[in-house]
Design an enzyme around this catalytic site. Structure first.
Site, short mmCIF file in Angstrom:
data_model
loop_
_atom_site.label_atom_id
_atom_site.label_comp_id
_atom_site.label_asym_id
_atom_site.label_seq_id
_atom_site.Cartn_x
_atom_site.Cartn_y
_atom_site.Cartn_z
N SER A 98 18.34 -38.52 -36.94
CA SER A 98 19.01 -37.63 -35.98
C SER A 98 20.52 -37.50 -36.17
CB SER A 98 18.73 -38.10 -34.56
OG SER A 98 17.39 -37.83 -34.25
N TYR A 195 16.53 -36.47 -23.80
CA TYR A 195 16.60 -36.35 -25.27
C TYR A 195 15.31 -35.75 -25.81
CZ TYR A 195 17.67 -37.77 -30.08
OH TYR A 195 17.95 -37.78 -31.42
N SER A 196 15.43 -34.72 -26.63
CA SER A 196 14.23 -34.09 -27.18
C SER A 196 14.54 -33.47 -28.54
CB SER A 196 13.73 -33.00 -26.23
OG SER A 196 12.70 -32.26 -26.82
N ASN A 197 13.74 -33.86 -29.53
CA ASN A 197 13.90 -33.26 -30.86
C ASN A 197 13.71 -31.74 -30.82
OD1 ASN A 197 14.38 -35.50 -32.78
ND2 ASN A 197 12.47 -36.27 -31.91
N GLY A 336 20.44 -42.65 -35.82
CA GLY A 336 19.27 -42.01 -36.43
C GLY A 336 18.13 -42.99 -36.57
S1 HEL Z 1 14.59 -41.20 -31.58
C1 HEL Z 1 16.22 -41.93 -31.26
C2 HEL Z 1 17.06 -41.42 -32.44
N1 HEL Z 1 16.51 -40.18 -32.85
C3 HEL Z 1 15.26 -39.74 -32.26
C4 HEL Z 1 14.85 -39.27 -33.62
C5 HEL Z 1 16.15 -39.83 -34.10
N2 HEL Z 1 13.75 -39.88 -34.25
C6 HEL Z 1 12.53 -39.69 -33.86
O1 HEL Z 1 12.22 -38.96 -32.93
C7 HEL Z 1 11.50 -40.43 -34.72
C8 HEL Z 1 10.74 -41.31 -33.90
C9 HEL Z 1 9.69 -42.01 -34.73
C10 HEL Z 1 10.22 -43.22 -35.47
C11 HEL Z 1 9.19 -44.30 -35.61
C12 HEL Z 1 9.79 -45.44 -36.43
O2 HEL Z 1 10.56 -46.22 -35.85
O3 HEL Z 1 9.51 -45.50 -37.63
N3 HEL Z 1 8.82 -44.80 -34.32
C13 HEL Z 1 7.61 -44.63 -33.79
O4 HEL Z 1 6.72 -44.06 -34.34
C14 HEL Z 1 7.43 -45.24 -32.42
N4 HEL Z 1 6.12 -45.03 -31.89
C15 HEL Z 1 16.70 -41.45 -29.90
C16 HEL Z 1 16.15 -43.46 -31.30
C17 HEL Z 1 18.54 -41.29 -32.11
O5 HEL Z 1 19.16 -42.35 -32.15
O6 HEL Z 1 19.03 -40.19 -31.79
O7 HEL Z 1 16.56 -40.10 -35.14
#
Ligand code: HEL
Length: 401
Positions: A98, A195-197, A336
């Site tokens: 992100s 927060y929303s992608n 991210g």
């Molecule tokens: S989440 C956050 C971060 N952002 C958002 C975005 C990003 N990433 C995502 O939406 C991916 C989420 C899946 C990641 C996955 C993993 O950790 O590998 N997690 C899962 O599948 C959990 N069930 C708000 C943390 C941000 O910091 O803005 O990047």
């Protein structure tokens, strides 16, 4: 295994550490600004302690780079490839998740600077009938106040199987928005931060509509080339990272199972919300230029910095996070989380000191929490009180959103 050419280096068992401090301006006799003098010196020992801790918590490798008014500090620990055992390097490229959102916001704010976009206009003015509510504005989208449901909650309800189901998929923006619109909105337009992608998928569609070209072209023409970011790429839907990179490893859902190598993926579920590849050097250059006023007019930068409080230590502007540190200093950037990688990339108000810290793991809340400690070490200096109150243990406020 020591990659330091200047400064201190050490090898601890199978772990590589490089610590490099290069006072690039010393030779010219330049000095830092008055603001730099007010900042405590970075606590490189504290920074290294955080990198060592995340290794014990499951990260194969970790890196941090500080650029401070011409002086660079580089640290790395562990490996960027579990197969070959190659040492993690601050030269490694990685998936920034992100942190991409700031790039997308910059492009839209530049279009606002060019009077081609009104931030307070409904999204539907530019993309007729895209959204089911004409009151949702571009500003709502960029500040996560649109109420558009985050479709990734469903895609990744099961972390590993959810990832594998989309790893090689290619989505259109409209398909992703369609997934969101199947669900009720989280709030009325503008009423709350959520927060929303989905918001930054809408941003990508806006960029393409307004520029008549791909987001890749917009990032390249407006950010990557002007700032000479030679490690920064938007390769979607290609699945490979060019050049030297850290392989990404997702923590398995089942304890004891092997980490999942996530390096190869389209990141199509994110695109303009999270698919950029970059390096610590480039992210420091990017945020330093942004906060230093080199990418936007001062009026647009001020709009980007109108923050909505998220929790006690975090606020969100337009594609920009603010983190309020324990020493009273606030820093600006983004975090991210993409499968295989966690990133923190933040800079000071004037862009004079920047930090990027990365681990090549994900799906590991402990590591994400601990990595937040790099901000304290980089910007607050050595802790004044007991080292046991180390910032390495600070709760990652972003998880509480
Ligand atoms: S989440 C956050 C971060 N952002 C958002 C975005 C990003 N990433 C995502 O939406 C991916 C989420 C899946 C990641 C996955 C993993 O950790 O590998 N997690 C899962 O599948 C959990 N069930 C708000 C943390 C941000 O910091 O803005 O990047």
């Amino acid at each position: 295994m020591v990659s330091a050419k200047v400064g201190k280096g050490a090898v601890l068992g199978a772990v590589a550490l490089s610590l490099l401090a290069v006072p690039a301006r010393a030779a010219t006799g330049e000095t830092g600004t008055a603001r730099a003098a007010a900042l405590p010196a970075p606590d490189t020992a504290g920074l290294d302690a955080v990198l060592r801790t995340v290794r014990t918590q499951g990260a194969p490798g970790a890196l941090a780079r500080i650029d401070d008014h011409g002086t660079t500090y580089r640290l790395s620990r562990g490996v960027d490839d579990r197969g070959t055992g190659r040492a993690m390097s601050t030269l490694d490229r990685f998936r920034i998740g992100s942190v991409t959102k700031t790039f997308s916001a910059v492009v839209l704010l530049q279009l606002a600077d060019e009077h081609r976009l009104d931030l307070d206009a409904p999204v539907n003015r530019y993309l007729p009938k895209l959204l089911p509510d004409d009151r949702i504005t571009v500003r709502h989208v960029l500040s996560h106040r649109s109420g558009l449901y985050d479709y990734t909650n469903d895609l990744f309800a099961q972390s590993v199987s959810g990832f594998e189901a989309v790893r090689n998929k290619v989505f259109t923006y409209r398909q992703l928005i369609g997934l969101s619109l199947k669900k009720a909105r989280t709030n009325a337009p503008g009423a709350a931060y959520s927060y929303s992608n989905t918001n930054f998928v809408v941003a990508g569609l806006l960029i393409e509509k307004l520029t008549g070209a791909s987001v890749k072209t917009a990032y390249e023409n407006r950010v990557i080339e002007p700032l000479k970011l030679s490690d920064t790429f938007y390769v979607h839907p290609d699945t490979t990272i060019p050049g030297r990179y850290a392989r990404g490893y997702m923590t398995p859902d089942l304890a004891g199972a092997a980490p999942v190598d996530t390096t190869s993926q389209t990141v199509s579920w994110a695109q303009s919300a999270g698919a950029i590849i970059s390096s610590a050097k480039d992210l420091n250059t990017f945020y330093s230029a942004l906060l230093g006023g080199k990418l936007l007019s001062s009026a647009r930068l001020a709009e980007m910095e109108r923050f909505t409080k998220v929790n006690s230590t975090t606020a969100y502007g337009l594609g920009l996070r603010r983190r309020d540190l324990s020493c009273g200093i606030s820093v600006y950037g983004h975090t991210g989380a993409v499968q295989g990688y966690y990133t923190y990339a933040f800079t000071t108000k004037d862009g004079g000191r920047s930090l990027t810290a990365v681990v090549n793991t994900s799906n590991n809340g402990k590591v994400l929490d601990t990595l937040a400690g790099t901000l304290e070490s980089a910007f607050c200096g050595k802790p004044a009180k007991s080292p046991s109150a180390s910032a390495a243990n600070r709760r990652n406020a972003d998880l509480e959103e």
